[in-house]
Write a protein that holds these residues in place. Structure first.
Motif, PDB file in Angstrom:
ATOM      1  N   MET A   1     -68.121 -99.984 -37.202  1.00  0.00           N
ATOM      2  CA  MET A   1     -69.039 -99.418 -37.499  1.00  0.00           C
ATOM      3  C   MET A   1     -70.314 -99.277 -36.144  1.00  0.00           C
ATOM      4  N   LYS A   2     -71.049 -98.379 -36.482  1.00  0.00           N
ATOM      5  CA  LYS A   2     -71.728 -98.077 -35.567  1.00  0.00           C
ATOM      6  C   LYS A   2     -73.287 -98.092 -36.478  1.00  0.00           C
ATOM      7  N   PHE A   3     -74.188 -98.631 -36.340  1.00  0.00           N
ATOM      8  CA  PHE A   3     -75.240 -98.936 -36.703  1.00  0.00           C
ATOM      9  C   PHE A   3     -76.501 -98.527 -36.270  1.00  0.00           C
ATOM     10  N   TYR A   4     -76.981 -96.938 -36.656  1.00  0.00           N
ATOM     11  CA  TYR A   4     -78.799 -96.204 -36.019  1.00  0.00           C
ATOM     12  C   TYR A   4     -79.423 -96.552 -36.418  1.00  0.00           C
ATOM     13  N   VAL A   5     -80.822 -97.324 -35.992  1.00  0.00           N
ATOM     14  CA  VAL A   5     -81.977 -97.616 -36.933  1.00  0.00           C
ATOM     15  C   VAL A   5     -83.385 -96.779 -36.715  1.00  0.00           C
ATOM     16  N   ARG A   6     -84.080 -96.913 -37.655  1.00  0.00           N
ATOM     17  CA  ARG A   6     -85.407 -96.083 -36.863  1.00  0.00           C
ATOM     18  C   ARG A   6     -86.403 -97.350 -37.590  1.00  0.00           C
ATOM     19  N   GLU A   7     -87.906 -97.121 -37.334  1.00  0.00           N
ATOM     20  CA  GLU A   7     -88.830 -98.008 -37.338  1.00  0.00           C
ATOM     21  C   GLU A   7     -89.465 -96.576 -38.287  1.00  0.00           C
ATOM     22  N   SER A   8     -90.703 -97.563 -39.835  1.00  0.00           N
ATOM     23  CA  SER A   8     -90.975 -96.174 -41.273  1.00  0.00           C
ATOM     24  C   SER A   8     -91.264 -95.131 -40.503  1.00  0.00           C
ATOM     25  N   LYS A   9     -92.321 -95.179 -38.915  1.00  0.00           N
ATOM     26  CA  LYS A   9     -92.770 -93.753 -38.646  1.00  0.00           C
ATOM     27  C   LYS A   9     -92.426 -93.285 -37.518  1.00  0.00           C
ATOM     28  N   VAL A  54     -67.110 -96.011 -39.211  1.00  0.00           N
ATOM     29  CA  VAL A  54     -68.414 -95.335 -39.821  1.00  0.00           C
ATOM     30  C   VAL A  54     -69.922 -95.318 -39.273  1.00  0.00           C
ATOM     31  N   GLN A  55     -70.264 -94.673 -39.419  1.00  0.00           N
ATOM     32  CA  GLN A  55     -72.111 -94.782 -38.681  1.00  0.00           C
ATOM     33  C   GLN A  55     -72.873 -94.066 -39.750  1.00  0.00           C
ATOM     34  N   VAL A  56     -73.421 -95.227 -39.683  1.00  0.00           N
ATOM     35  CA  VAL A  56     -75.171 -95.737 -40.947  1.00  0.00           C
ATOM     36  C   VAL A  56     -75.716 -95.465 -39.833  1.00  0.00           C
ATOM     37  N   TYR A  57     -77.075 -95.237 -40.914  1.00  0.00           N
ATOM     38  CA  TYR A  57     -78.020 -94.521 -40.036  1.00  0.00           C
ATOM     39  C   TYR A  57     -78.958 -95.057 -41.150  1.00  0.00           C
ATOM     40  N   ALA A  58     -79.786 -95.784 -40.814  1.00  0.00           N
ATOM     41  CA  ALA A  58     -81.476 -96.758 -42.172  1.00  0.00           C
ATOM     42  C   ALA A  58     -83.020 -96.925 -41.655  1.00  0.00           C
ATOM     43  N   THR A  59     -83.646 -97.266 -42.188  1.00  0.00           N
ATOM     44  CA  THR A  59     -84.584 -96.973 -42.160  1.00  0.00           C
ATOM     45  C   THR A  59     -85.175 -98.862 -42.353  1.00  0.00           C
ATOM     46  N   LYS A  60     -85.845 -99.503 -41.139  1.00  0.00           N
ATOM     47  CA  LYS A  60     -85.754-100.522 -41.139  1.00  0.00           C
ATOM     48  C   LYS A  60     -87.655-100.688 -40.921  1.00  0.00           C
ATOM     49  N   THR A  61     -87.734-102.286 -42.514  1.00  0.00           N
ATOM     50  CA  THR A  61     -89.246-102.350 -42.635  1.00  0.00           C
ATOM     51  C   THR A  61     -89.291-103.903 -42.402  1.00  0.00           C
ATOM     52  N   LEU A  62     -89.709-104.233 -41.321  1.00  0.00           N
ATOM     53  CA  LEU A  62     -89.875-106.153 -41.610  1.00  0.00           C
ATOM     54  C   LEU A  62     -90.853-106.801 -42.304  1.00  0.00           C
ATOM     55  N   LEU A  63     -90.064-108.117 -42.788  1.00  0.00           N
ATOM     56  CA  LEU A  63     -90.592-109.246 -43.878  1.00  0.00           C
ATOM     57  C   LEU A  63     -91.802-110.167 -43.051  1.00  0.00           C
ATOM     58  N   THR A  64     -92.576-110.154 -44.208  1.00  0.00           N
ATOM     59  CA  THR A  64     -93.918-110.985 -43.004  1.00  0.00           C
ATOM     60  C   THR A  64     -92.952-112.017 -43.733  1.00  0.00           C
TER      61      THR A  64
END
Length: 81
Positions: A1-9, A54-64
Motif C-alpha cells: 500500500m502507498k499512503f499519501y496524505v496532506r494537511e487540511s489546508k 493500492v494507493q490511498v489518499y487522505a487528509t490528516k487532522t492532528l489530535l489535541t
C-alpha cells in the motif's frame, strides 16, 4: 500500500511511509472512511487500485490529545454486502 496524505489546508499529497492503516485489509479501505491513529485522524479522500498495490489518499487532522489505541472507522451510511 502507498499512503499519501496532506494537511487540511494543502492541495498536494505527499507519501507517508509511517502511521499507515494496518488494522484491516487494504481492499476494505473506502473513500469517506477514517483511519484513527494514535496522534492523527486521516479522512480517506480517494483509493485507487493498481496491479500489485493500492494507493490511498487522505487528509490528516492532528489530535489535541493522544489516543491509547488506533482503529478504522467505516462510513455509517455505506451498504454492507
Amino acid at each position: 500500500m502507498k499512503f499519501y496524505v496532506r494537511e487540511s489546508k494543502q492541495d498536494q499529497y505527499y507519501y507517508q511511509s509511517y502511521d499507515q492503516p494496518r488494522v484491516i485489509s487494504v481492499y476494505q479501505i473506502k473513500p469517506n472512511d477514517t483511519w484513527c491513529s494514535l496522534q492523527e485522524d486521516y479522512h480517506i479522500d480517494k483509493v485507487t487500485y493498481w496491479t500489485g498495490y493500492v494507493q490511498v489518499y487522505a487528509t490528516k487532522t492532528l489530535l489535541t490529545k493522544e489516543r491509547k489505541y488506533s482503529f478504522y472507522k467505516e462510513t455509517t451510511y455505506r451498504k454492507k454486502k
